[in-house]
Design an enzyme around this catalytic site. Structure first.
Site, PDB file in Angstrom:
ATOM      1  N   LYS A 182      79.037  38.781  59.053  1.00 40.60           N
ATOM      2  CA  LYS A 182      78.080  37.774  59.528  1.00 40.60           C
ATOM      3  C   LYS A 182      76.706  37.924  58.870  1.00 40.60           C
ATOM      4  O   LYS A 182      75.738  37.315  59.298  1.00 40.60           O
ATOM      5  CB  LYS A 182      77.927  37.891  61.050  1.00 40.60           C
ATOM      6  CG  LYS A 182      79.237  37.720  61.817  1.00 40.60           C
ATOM      7  CD  LYS A 182      78.971  37.839  63.312  1.00 40.60           C
ATOM      8  CE  LYS A 182      80.242  38.166  64.071  1.00 40.60           C
ATOM      9  NZ  LYS A 182      79.961  38.484  65.488  1.00 40.60           N
ATOM     10  N   PRO A 189      76.889  31.905  65.571  1.00 42.32           N
ATOM     11  CA  PRO A 189      77.466  31.897  64.226  1.00 42.32           C
ATOM     12  C   PRO A 189      78.387  33.091  63.963  1.00 42.32           C
ATOM     13  O   PRO A 189      78.028  34.225  64.228  1.00 42.32           O
ATOM     14  CB  PRO A 189      76.240  31.976  63.305  1.00 42.32           C
ATOM     15  CG  PRO A 189      75.049  31.750  64.179  1.00 42.32           C
ATOM     16  CD  PRO A 189      75.443  32.124  65.562  1.00 42.32           C
ATOM     17  N   GLU A 190      79.587  32.792  63.483  1.00 46.75           N
ATOM     18  CA  GLU A 190      80.525  33.817  63.041  1.00 46.75           C
ATOM     19  C   GLU A 190      80.783  33.578  61.553  1.00 46.75           C
ATOM     20  O   GLU A 190      80.097  32.771  60.930  1.00 46.75           O
ATOM     21  CB  GLU A 190      81.812  33.748  63.876  1.00 46.75           C
ATOM     22  CG  GLU A 190      81.546  33.988  65.372  1.00 46.75           C
ATOM     23  CD  GLU A 190      82.802  33.925  66.239  1.00 46.75           C
ATOM     24  OE1 GLU A 190      83.903  34.128  65.718  1.00 46.75           O
ATOM     25  OE2 GLU A 190      82.662  33.654  67.432  1.00 46.75           O
ATOM     26  N   ARG A 238      82.548  40.122  77.311  1.00 48.11           N
ATOM     27  CA  ARG A 238      82.617  38.776  76.739  1.00 48.11           C
ATOM     28  C   ARG A 238      83.747  37.987  77.396  1.00 48.11           C
ATOM     29  O   ARG A 238      84.807  38.540  77.694  1.00 48.11           O
ATOM     30  CB  ARG A 238      82.871  38.834  75.223  1.00 48.11           C
ATOM     31  CG  ARG A 238      81.943  39.745  74.449  1.00 48.11           C
ATOM     32  CD  ARG A 238      80.507  39.257  74.482  1.00 48.11           C
ATOM     33  NE  ARG A 238      80.358  37.910  73.930  1.00 48.11           N
ATOM     34  CZ  ARG A 238      80.234  37.646  72.638  1.00 48.11           C
ATOM     35  NH1 ARG A 238      80.266  38.635  71.754  1.00 48.11           N
ATOM     36  NH2 ARG A 238      80.093  36.417  72.212  1.00 48.11           N
TER      37      ARG A 238
END
Ligand SMILES: [Zn+2]
Length: 265
Positions: free
Chosen positions: A57, A2-3, A255
């Protein structure tokens, strides 16, 4: 993972689910989501949800009697509404006056819940240290540039730095850079005034699109195994929808970043 758009969707959902109802009781399992916070304080939450805000977030939930709850969905956290008392991976539950139960479900337990006095929510260090929120704060190329230009990190890494821009993660940073045709490894200091403008707009477009996807307005987006709704994220070795070149992936600050080597310069 989730962002900002997914958390914003969760916020709207919670507002809707709690509206006109009150919390009769709460319970929480003894899991690491509380991370040192007092789990018993969670079970003291009762009454109406007064407000649900989002900063980056993080969800900042305010209940009656100065009860507050900081909630971060981590990697796999989500809220579900049900009439069932048990759901898979349910870690904490709100029992509502209309018979519904709102479950916080989190298979991998990277989420976080911190019950605190409501008035102290904005001053919690993790909240106070957040940078500008592109959805709720005033947003422009100037704001974006001021937040990112001082750093020597690559633009993609800088976009994910929550103390600079709050709410973007790996997916939406990659999507915004693709939309803006900016290579993820560029140093922020190399961006032209025009590129800052394009990127500021691209971030808004990316977030707006993702929120629509969450609300099921754009396409049928199933959580797992569904169609990939993104332009570049998760599309390594596929053709770029804009120029036909092959999408590449590379690791940046641990990432995996996806980008088009031909039209992102
Ligand atoms: Zn391309």
């Amino acid at each position: 993972m989730p962002e900002l758009p997914e958390v914003e969707f969760a916020r709207r959902q919670l507002m809707r689910w709690f509206k006109g109802r009150h919390v009769v009781r709460t319970e929480a399992d003894d899991t690491r989501i509380f991370r040192g916070a007092n789990r018993r304080d969670f079970t003291r939450i009762k009454g109406r949800l007064v407000n649900a805000e989002r900063r980056g977030k993080y969800l900042l939930l305010t209940f009656e009697h100065d009860r507050g709850l900081l909630s971060h969905l981590g990697m796999t956290g989500r809220y579900s509404r049900s009439t069932e008392k048990t759901l898979p991976y349910s870690r904490a539950r709100f029992f509502l006056s209309d018979g519904h139960i709102i479950h916080y479900r989190d298979p991998r337990l990277f989420g976080r819940m911190e019950p605190v006095p409501a008035q102290s929510l904005p001053t919690l260090p993790v909240v106070a240290s957040l940078g500008v929120d592109p959805w709720t704060d005033p947003w422009s190329a100037k704001v974006l540039r001021a937040a990112l230009e001082p750093t020597k990190q690559a633009i993609k890494v800088a976009l994910m730095d929550q103390s600079r821009i709050a709410g973007l993660g790996n997916i939406h940073a990659a999507e915004a850079l693709y939309r803006a045709r900016i290579h993820p490894a560029r140093p922020p200091s190399s961006l032209t005034a025009r590129e800052w403008s394009t990127l500021a707009r691209a971030i808004k477009t990316t977030l707006t699109y993702a929120l629509k996807v969450e609300q099921g307005e754009e396409i049928e987006y199933v959580e797992e195994g569904g169609e990939n709704p993104f332009l570049v994220y998760g599309r390594a070795k596929e053709r770029c929808g804009r120029c036909g070149a092959t999408i590449e992936s590379r690791v940046q600050a641990g990432r995996t970043t996806h980008f088009c080597p031909a039209c992102q310069v």
